[in-house]
Design a protein around this motif. Sequence first.
Motif, PDB file in Angstrom:
ATOM      1  N   THR A   7      38.114  34.825  44.349  1.00 33.02           N
ATOM      2  CA  THR A   7      37.655  33.328  44.055  1.00 33.02           C
ATOM      3  C   THR A   7      37.056  33.846  42.222  1.00 33.02           C
ATOM      4  N   ARG A   8      36.498  34.979  42.305  1.00 29.35           N
ATOM      5  CA  ARG A   8      36.520  34.757  40.727  1.00 29.35           C
ATOM      6  C   ARG A   8      36.412  35.914  40.007  1.00 29.35           C
ATOM      7  N   PRO A   9      36.505  36.178  38.452  1.00 31.70           N
ATOM      8  CA  PRO A   9      37.390  37.262  37.960  1.00 31.70           C
ATOM      9  C   PRO A   9      35.678  38.556  38.657  1.00 31.70           C
ATOM     10  N   GLY A  10      36.844  40.133  39.606  1.00 29.55           N
ATOM     11  CA  GLY A  10      36.153  40.542  39.723  1.00 29.55           C
ATOM     12  C   GLY A  10      35.130  40.994  40.464  1.00 29.55           C
ATOM     13  N   ALA A  11      35.283  39.646  41.305  1.00 34.07           N
ATOM     14  CA  ALA A  11      34.502  39.764  42.616  1.00 34.07           C
ATOM     15  C   ALA A  11      35.814  40.359  43.568  1.00 34.07           C
ATOM     16  N   HIS A 115      36.610  52.271  37.945  1.00 33.43           N
ATOM     17  CA  HIS A 115      37.947  51.122  38.829  1.00 33.43           C
ATOM     18  C   HIS A 115      37.656  52.056  40.581  1.00 33.43           C
ATOM     19  N   ARG A 116      37.948  50.943  41.323  1.00 31.26           N
ATOM     20  CA  ARG A 116      37.638  51.445  42.378  1.00 31.26           C
ATOM     21  C   ARG A 116      38.723  51.123  43.763  1.00 31.26           C
ATOM     22  N   ASP A 117      39.751  51.708  42.917  1.00 33.86           N
ATOM     23  CA  ASP A 117      40.581  52.056  43.607  1.00 33.86           C
ATOM     24  C   ASP A 117      40.626  53.774  44.708  1.00 33.86           C
ATOM     25  N   SER A 203      45.771  50.036  53.911  1.00 29.17           N
ATOM     26  CA  SER A 203      47.147  48.402  53.351  1.00 29.17           C
ATOM     27  C   SER A 203      47.485  48.292  52.565  1.00 29.17           C
ATOM     28  N   GLU A 204      48.375  48.346  52.382  1.00 25.42           N
ATOM     29  CA  GLU A 204      49.310  47.818  50.806  1.00 25.42           C
ATOM     30  C   GLU A 204      48.730  46.465  50.417  1.00 25.42           C
ATOM     31  N   ARG A 205      48.031  45.314  51.485  1.00 28.99           N
ATOM     32  CA  ARG A 205      48.022  44.240  51.212  1.00 28.99           C
ATOM     33  C   ARG A 205      46.188  44.625  50.439  1.00 28.99           C
ATOM     34  N   VAL A 206      45.455  45.317  50.536  1.00 26.43           N
ATOM     35  CA  VAL A 206      44.237  46.234  50.301  1.00 26.43           C
ATOM     36  C   VAL A 206      44.402  46.641  48.969  1.00 26.43           C
ATOM     37  N   ARG A 207      45.191  47.243  48.668  1.00 30.19           N
ATOM     38  CA  ARG A 207      45.646  47.734  47.461  1.00 30.19           C
ATOM     39  C   ARG A 207      46.222  46.802  46.309  1.00 30.19           C
ATOM     40  N   THR A 212      44.898  45.191  41.141  1.00 29.39           N
ATOM     41  CA  THR A 212      44.536  44.316  40.856  1.00 29.39           C
ATOM     42  C   THR A 212      43.592  43.629  39.916  1.00 29.39           C
ATOM     43  N   LEU A 213      41.854  43.971  40.632  1.00 27.19           N
ATOM     44  CA  LEU A 213      40.750  44.119  39.878  1.00 27.19           C
ATOM     45  C   LEU A 213      40.299  45.087  38.953  1.00 27.19           C
TER      46      LEU A 213
END
Length: 220
Positions: A7-11, A115-117, A203-207, A212-213
């Motif tokens: 919904t917002r950059p970085g969120a 980075h959060r990854d 999961s690939e979805r969360v990755r 992206t964030l």
Amino acid sequence: MKPPEVTRPGALPRGVRFAAALCLVLSTLTGMLSCSEASVMMNFEQHREAQRERPTTLSLLGKDPAVTQAIMEAQLSALSPMRESRALVLCGLTVACTLLFFASSRMLRSPEGIHRDGFRQLLGGAGIFAALLRTIDGAQWTVVARHTSQAMVEGLKGLPEFQDPLAADQLRALVPSLMTVSAVLPTVLVAGAFAMLAQYFRSERVREVIVTLDGPTEDP
């Protein structure tokens, strides 16, 4: 499947935020309990003596301290052969929960520019490790519960309401089952929750969402 909308950059998306918060709470509670019990296992003889010096009574089993003492001795007797292995399992579980606490808190409040990854990968790996160790912990405690249930049956048999032969038979069948369920059910819930959270963050979805964030990585 499209990744969750940001919904917002970085969120963080709501689902990822909820999973990280759940992991934070679960790892905190499990880690504290594991650390406390690991300390008991590493100081088992002192714990045994302290229990013997401070006899207590359980209202469910009447007011005879000997009954409670017998149950406590049965529990200690079951724990004694596994105290080293159990201490090792609980220490490992404490470490896994500490890593999960750190990674989930950083996932929720990551410093700017970090980075959060990497935290996502840590949540996936440590979550699987925690689920495995919590399963072993639960299996060990199930053995203790079954052993203790026999002493509990003997204590309850002395109460007036269980003097009838039919009631005594039901008691012998019910107490071991209830004690086993009391050990197995929390194991299924906690270990299952750790495993599900780990798979979610792997999961690939969360990755894709986290990458992206994070944005593009800078080349050295």
